[in-house]
Design a protein around this motif. Structure first.
Motif, mmCIF file in Angstrom:
data_model
loop_
_atom_site.group_PDB
_atom_site.id
_atom_site.type_symbol
_atom_site.label_atom_id
_atom_site.label_comp_id
_atom_site.label_asym_id
_atom_site.label_seq_id
_atom_site.Cartn_x
_atom_site.Cartn_y
_atom_site.Cartn_z
ATOM 1 N N UNK A 83 15.218 -18.946 1.471
ATOM 2 C CA UNK A 83 16.025 -19.548 2.541
ATOM 3 C C UNK A 83 17.306 -18.774 2.831
ATOM 4 N N UNK A 84 17.541 -17.707 2.065
ATOM 5 C CA UNK A 84 18.780 -16.936 2.227
ATOM 6 C C UNK A 84 20.008 -17.817 2.037
ATOM 7 N N UNK A 85 19.876 -18.782 1.132
ATOM 8 C CA UNK A 85 21.041 -19.557 0.710
ATOM 9 C C UNK A 85 21.305 -19.213 -0.751
ATOM 10 N N UNK A 86 22.404 -19.743 -1.287
ATOM 11 C CA UNK A 86 22.811 -19.384 -2.645
ATOM 12 C C UNK A 86 21.659 -19.533 -3.640
ATOM 13 N N UNK A 87 21.420 -18.481 -4.397
ATOM 14 C CA UNK A 87 20.377 -18.443 -5.430
ATOM 15 C C UNK A 87 18.950 -18.569 -4.891
ATOM 16 N N UNK A 88 18.802 -18.419 -3.572
ATOM 17 C CA UNK A 88 17.452 -18.394 -2.999
ATOM 18 C C UNK A 88 17.411 -17.318 -1.922
ATOM 19 N N UNK A 89 17.400 -16.044 -2.369
ATOM 20 C CA UNK A 89 17.507 -14.938 -1.412
ATOM 21 C C UNK A 89 16.298 -14.859 -0.482
ATOM 22 N N UNK A 90 16.519 -14.340 0.723
ATOM 23 C CA UNK A 90 15.424 -14.122 1.650
ATOM 24 C C UNK A 90 14.608 -12.915 1.242
ATOM 25 N N UNK A 91 13.599 -12.499 1.958
ATOM 26 C CA UNK A 91 13.191 -13.084 3.237
ATOM 27 C C UNK A 91 12.485 -14.439 3.070
ATOM 28 N N UNK A 92 12.344 -15.085 4.228
ATOM 29 C CA UNK A 92 11.714 -16.393 4.271
ATOM 30 C C UNK A 92 10.272 -16.329 3.749
ATOM 31 N N UNK A 93 9.939 -17.255 2.848
ATOM 32 C CA UNK A 93 8.600 -17.266 2.261
ATOM 33 C C UNK A 93 7.704 -18.320 2.916
ATOM 34 N N UNK A 94 8.291 -19.408 3.375
ATOM 35 C CA UNK A 94 7.499 -20.475 4.001
ATOM 36 C C UNK A 94 7.003 -21.507 3.010
ATOM 37 N N UNK A 95 6.823 -21.119 1.773
ATOM 38 C CA UNK A 95 6.386 -22.016 0.697
ATOM 39 C C UNK A 95 7.114 -21.626 -0.578
ATOM 40 N N UNK A 96 7.043 -22.492 -1.590
ATOM 41 C CA UNK A 96 7.685 -22.131 -2.849
ATOM 42 C C UNK A 96 6.924 -20.988 -3.508
ATOM 43 N N UNK A 97 7.698 -20.010 -3.940
ATOM 44 C CA UNK A 97 7.082 -18.804 -4.493
ATOM 45 C C UNK A 97 6.206 -19.113 -5.709
ATOM 46 N N UNK A 98 4.970 -18.689 -5.636
ATOM 47 C CA UNK A 98 4.050 -18.663 -6.790
ATOM 48 C C UNK A 98 3.609 -20.018 -7.338
ATOM 49 N N UNK A 99 4.065 -21.080 -6.743
ATOM 50 C CA UNK A 99 3.749 -22.376 -7.343
ATOM 51 C C UNK A 99 2.403 -22.914 -6.845
ATOM 52 N N UNK A 100 1.517 -23.248 -7.760
ATOM 53 C CA UNK A 100 0.280 -23.992 -7.501
ATOM 54 C C UNK A 100 -0.723 -23.232 -6.629
ATOM 55 N N UNK A 101 -0.569 -21.932 -6.549
ATOM 56 C CA UNK A 101 -1.389 -21.151 -5.603
ATOM 57 C C UNK A 101 -1.645 -19.768 -6.193
ATOM 58 N N UNK A 102 -2.552 -19.025 -5.585
ATOM 59 C CA UNK A 102 -2.853 -17.704 -6.139
ATOM 60 C C UNK A 102 -1.604 -16.823 -6.205
ATOM 61 N N UNK A 103 -1.547 -16.009 -7.244
ATOM 62 C CA UNK A 103 -0.429 -15.068 -7.399
ATOM 63 C C UNK A 103 -0.991 -13.652 -7.315
ATOM 64 N N UNK A 104 -0.112 -12.696 -7.420
ATOM 65 C CA UNK A 104 -0.562 -11.298 -7.383
ATOM 66 C C UNK A 104 -1.371 -10.936 -8.624
ATOM 67 N N UNK A 105 -1.325 -11.778 -9.642
ATOM 68 C CA UNK A 105 -2.165 -11.554 -10.814
ATOM 69 C C UNK A 105 -3.354 -12.502 -10.732
ATOM 70 N N UNK A 106 -4.518 -11.924 -10.559
ATOM 71 C CA UNK A 106 -5.739 -12.725 -10.515
ATOM 72 C C UNK A 106 -5.796 -13.670 -11.716
ATOM 73 N N UNK A 107 -6.244 -14.901 -11.462
ATOM 74 C CA UNK A 107 -6.518 -15.876 -12.527
ATOM 75 C C UNK A 107 -5.282 -16.325 -13.296
#
Lengths: 600, 600
Positions: free
Chosen positions: B533-557
């Motif tokens: 969100x580019x607010x304090x302790x949450x640097x941009x760019x905009x992700x649209x969703x919470x990073x890495x939570x409950x969804x596929x990540x760059x590491x398979x499995x």
């Protein structure tokens, strides 16, 4: 203008009923009942569990109770509508008394009351802290040396029964004691539950290995926390054991396990019990004001006395002691009895590789589990019922609204249908020599349960094993004696046996009172359970309600609580309210305290 | 004829939407969205947790995913009606894809889609055994040597992880791991949960004594078993601990307590993890296909590095290690930090008789618990909401339907109202020197939670202690160093201390991956949590969703699961379905796998 809609009919009638009661005009109130009428009251008017039958009994009850009951505000229950079908108009109703809020059900025929159910929902000023009234949990604000929830729980555990006495002591920590204990905890009645086993749930875990509930999940919920939607239809005994254990914990019950009640006596002057218990080997003296025996309506084993039991060299067990089939593969077993436990034990022994013979001495009611679910319980307790809006509470109240006097009339057609549906099955069973019945009047399983608590098997598979001879059957015979190696039947047949299982049932709960208190008190309160239906094992005269269960007995401050999970859930509400009212010093004038006709 | 009722409008639109999708006419489908639009998909179209924003992103997603998603049967959800207010028409909807049944929510403005939520409810052919489909439990019929429920559970416990490998391993047995484990059990995915503590619930029990949930009960239910109606609004930590323990047991989770994960590596060829765990002192090698880190989004303590920490002679603790005030009566304590834990610990220490100073280094968002309940949560999670028919499921979905990009616009007015309501309170706090904020854009607590997971205190009493000086405050200062006996602030002030508590928060969850797997993998998946969100302790760019939570990540499995009880409950559904689909070999083409912009 006359409103002839169901809502209009019910509203007009209960308005008149309420007005008559408010005016103390008992004749006018009685006139609103038809001649053939039933009023079942759960604690609101009678401080009893009581059905009055016919206008004279209604008049008598009102004459005794109306003055101090002060009923008001009769109305169709909020959010409900009356309905009409087959000449009967019915509705959920609500009302108040001077001290309580009530909920009930009414059925009208020809504009007059046919059945009326009045139940106590809550005591005014002593409502349970639920929903909007739930506790905050966290302590907002600040204060020096405040105690946490955990510290308060630990303090209570350290004090209750020692420096501070429980108001109520419940002997027996099965589903009955636990459900009642949960309600009393919510009502703020200091209570201890004592249980001889090491863990809550052990009374289930310790029974025979293959045991599962015979009643389906929708019938079995405990108060406050329903089983989840993934819970099995017929829960295995160990799973129910685990549920009870967790329930006792999260409901914050003061549950003393590994504790037995040694002796108890009542001080009529101090209005107080002295109960000596042994907890983990240490004697503790408790002084509760109320004592509840929740030791199981099927708790005290009936051990028969056959000639030769002392010389038999094999093993002998009451069914309640039978551990399961593991040790008996390849052995020869005689099971005496033909009810639920006998069938379950025979089937498990056969599955485990034993040679099993069932000895059926008298006829048994058999009903296939599927048929019982579909035809017997489905309308009130099933996934379909839930989907149709029949909540557990409503199902309990609908069941409670059917007067015991005529309940068999509702039941007989159900069992006629079952008999027709499963005709081929029953024929196979009879061909194998099995003696069948459907109750003295053909009213089937529920009536047998309510009248005598025995005499049936809900078939989950054993009957086919009997029909096909896998489980050997000897029926219509008695036991003459046991020899060193065998059971001798009344017809002279010798059944060799390594193990004899006595699936011979359980005695009346007042037997517990004899053991714990005295034979005198046991005789004073008399037989528990049964309706006085003058059918097999339920001698008359007619009682109108189950003897001694969940209501005042001839022994002040002594209560019996028990039954299946449905009854433990539903009637614990009324027993808890009776105890709470006494704790708070609310007047509880009992109408129609039962008289004792049988000692056991 | 044009039906202009809300139901008519929605039906017409989703009929056209469904037809366009069925015909593969992406232009026609996109044309049904307004320019300013948001489509949030939870696993149905994207096999991801993904919001596409604006027509171009909608087009891009459909171009990539429509062909294999095969959506059909869009309709207003059974039993629901659309509604219209303030220029927005909205409705619950249902639909299907080739492999799943979906449920969702739609908002129309001027006849076009403004927001669309599509969520996966269940995989066809892999529905959970609930309700009508629940297991029978008892085994009807008969068979030689059949296993009981208990024997099957014991056999599973003996085999899983030894002779048979779990498909999924969850590291961390707090509410996150437990909720996910329960869903995977229902979906028939063999799963082991490992937890370093001795008992389920210990991750709560072991925290500071006064801790209670800051979120209210309606927000906190686990899947399948709701808290009962007597459950406190803010449950004390030990009570939640007991609940989690019982829940893990009755939900039949394979829960390995006293077990730690030592190291893990992924074999890209075998598509399998090797995870070495130590259980009760014994090393066991597990080979799961999927690895979930549910170790807590607030799990890995941030310990600061101040000069002099090595020579300080008193006690030093991270807030997660603080045991409560017992040992510190009469002692002098410095608490560094001004968020939830710092406030709770300061208040408990003051209550316990310690001399406490809070050091506030940067501003904090404070909101009174009552105000948060009334204005912030009440519409979705409260007794009132329950009464109004807003079930937990609906509340979760309504919350999920608000796009993160504009969520602050819904939140800001709430916090403006709170600011006005509690103006006098805030004034008192500021007068005491406390540095307040309402988030960079005034959007308050939820946005801070979602963006950075820190920076606030839900006031349950500590703020008044700060306002009145009971808890001493030093604000707007840093820490220069520690001496043997004191903390020296950046302005030179010396604060003598027997104990220093570092309430300095927690690091990103990928730190757990660095510890367990490798720095390389931790860097590959990048920072967890936050929206960009580019607010304090949450640097941009905009992700649209919470990073890495409950969804596929760059590491398979490799998956991250966590958050508060609400998120553990709701998002465990989508994570469980993603894992189940992979187990069943259902194609799961992921759209828009996040790219990594920050390492921690």
């Amino acid at each position: 203008m006359l409103d002839t809609s169901p809502n209009g009919q019910v509203t007009q009638l209960i308005d008149r009923f309420g007005a008559a009661l408010a005016n103390g005009d008992i004749d006018a109130a009685v006139d609103l009942f038809q001649e053939d009428c039933y009023w079942r009251d759960l604690v609101t008017f009678t401080w009893n569990i009581k059905t009055v039958e016919g206008r004279d009994q209604v008049r008598d009850m009102l004459t005794a109770q109306l003055g101090h009951t002060r009923p008001t505000n009769f109305a169709i229950a909020a959010g409900e509508d009356a309905s009409h079908a087959d000449g009967v108009t019915e509705s959920w109703i609500e009302f108040e008394t001077g001290v309580a809020r009530g909920f009930g059900h009414i059925r009208l025929k020809n504009g007059r009351i046919w059945t009326l159910l009045t139940t106590m929902a809550e005591l005014k000023g002593h409502e349970e802290p639920l929903g909007h009234a739930r506790p905050l949990g966290a302590k907002h604000g600040a204060g020096k040396n405040r105690k946490t929830w955990m510290e308060e729980r630990q303090e209570e555990a350290a004090e209750l029964g020692f420096s501070r006495q429980p108001y109520c002591l419940i002997v027996g920590g099965g589903q009955g004691g636990i459900a009642l204990g949960a309600r009393l905890r919510q009502l703020g009645v200091p209570t201890i539950i004592i249980e001889r086993n090491a863990r809550a749930g052990d009374s289930w875990r310790k029974r025979y290995k293959s045991l599962c509930l015979h009643d389906p999940v929708w019938y079995d919920h405990l108060p406050y926390i329903d089983f989840p939607r993934n819970w099995p239809v017929f829960a295995p005994k160990d799973k129910i054991g685990d549920w009870l254990e967790m329930y006792a914990k999260v409901m914050e019950l003061n549950y003393w396990s590994s504790t037995t009640a040694k002796r108890a006596s009542y001080d009529e002057t101090a209005k107080e019990w002295t109960v000596v218990v042994e907890r983990d080997g240490r004697e503790i003296v408790l002084k509760p004001k109320q004592l509840v025996l929740a030791t199981g309506m099927s708790g005290k084993a009936n051990m028969p006395a056959f000639k030769g039991m002392d010389i038999f060299e094999g093993e002998q067990q009451h069914s309640s002691q039978h551990p399961g089939p593991e040790a008996y593969s390849g052995k020869t077993v005689v099971v005496i009895g033909a009810n639920n436990s006998a069938h379950d034990i025979c089937a498990a022994l056969w599955e485990g590789g034993a040679d099993v013979t069932m000895v059926q001495r008298s006829s048994t009611h058999i009903v296939k589990s599927d048929s019982l679910m579909d035809l017997g319980l489905g309308a009130l307790y099933s996934e379909k019922a839930v989907e149709a809006g029949v909540t557990t509470r409503k199902a309990d109240l609908i069941f409670a609204s059917l007067p015991y006097r005529i309940m068999h009339e509702f039941q007989t057609p159900v069992y006629d249908a079952i008999r027709a549906r499963d005709a081929a099955f029953y024929e196979r069973l009879e061909k194998a020599g099995f003696m069948l019945d459907f109750g003295d009047d053909g009213s089937g399983l529920f009536m047998k349960y309510l009248r005598r608590g025995s005499g049936y098997y809900i078939d989950v598979g054993a009957s086919e094993l009997i029909a096909d001879g896998s489980i050997k059957l000897r029926s219509g015979v008695g036991i003459r004696e046991l020899t060193k190696k065998a059971v001798i039947l009344s017809d002279g047949t010798e059944l060799p046996a390594d193990l004899v299982v006595y699936a011979t049932g359980y005695g009346s709960m007042n037997g517990w009172a004899a053991d714990l208190i005295s034979r005198e008190v046991a005789d004073k309160v008399g037989k528990c359970w049964g309706l006085g239906s003058a059918t097999t094992k339920d001698p008359g005269p007619w009682e109108g309600e189950q003897r001694n269960m969940w209501k005042p007995t001839q022994q002040e401050a002594l209560w019996f609580h028990g039954g299946n999970l449905h009854q433990s859930r539903h009637y614990s509400q009324y027993l808890a309210l009776q105890i709470k009212a006494r704790k708070e010093g609310i007047a509880t004038p009992v109408y129609g305290l039962q008289t004792v006709h049988h000692l056991s």
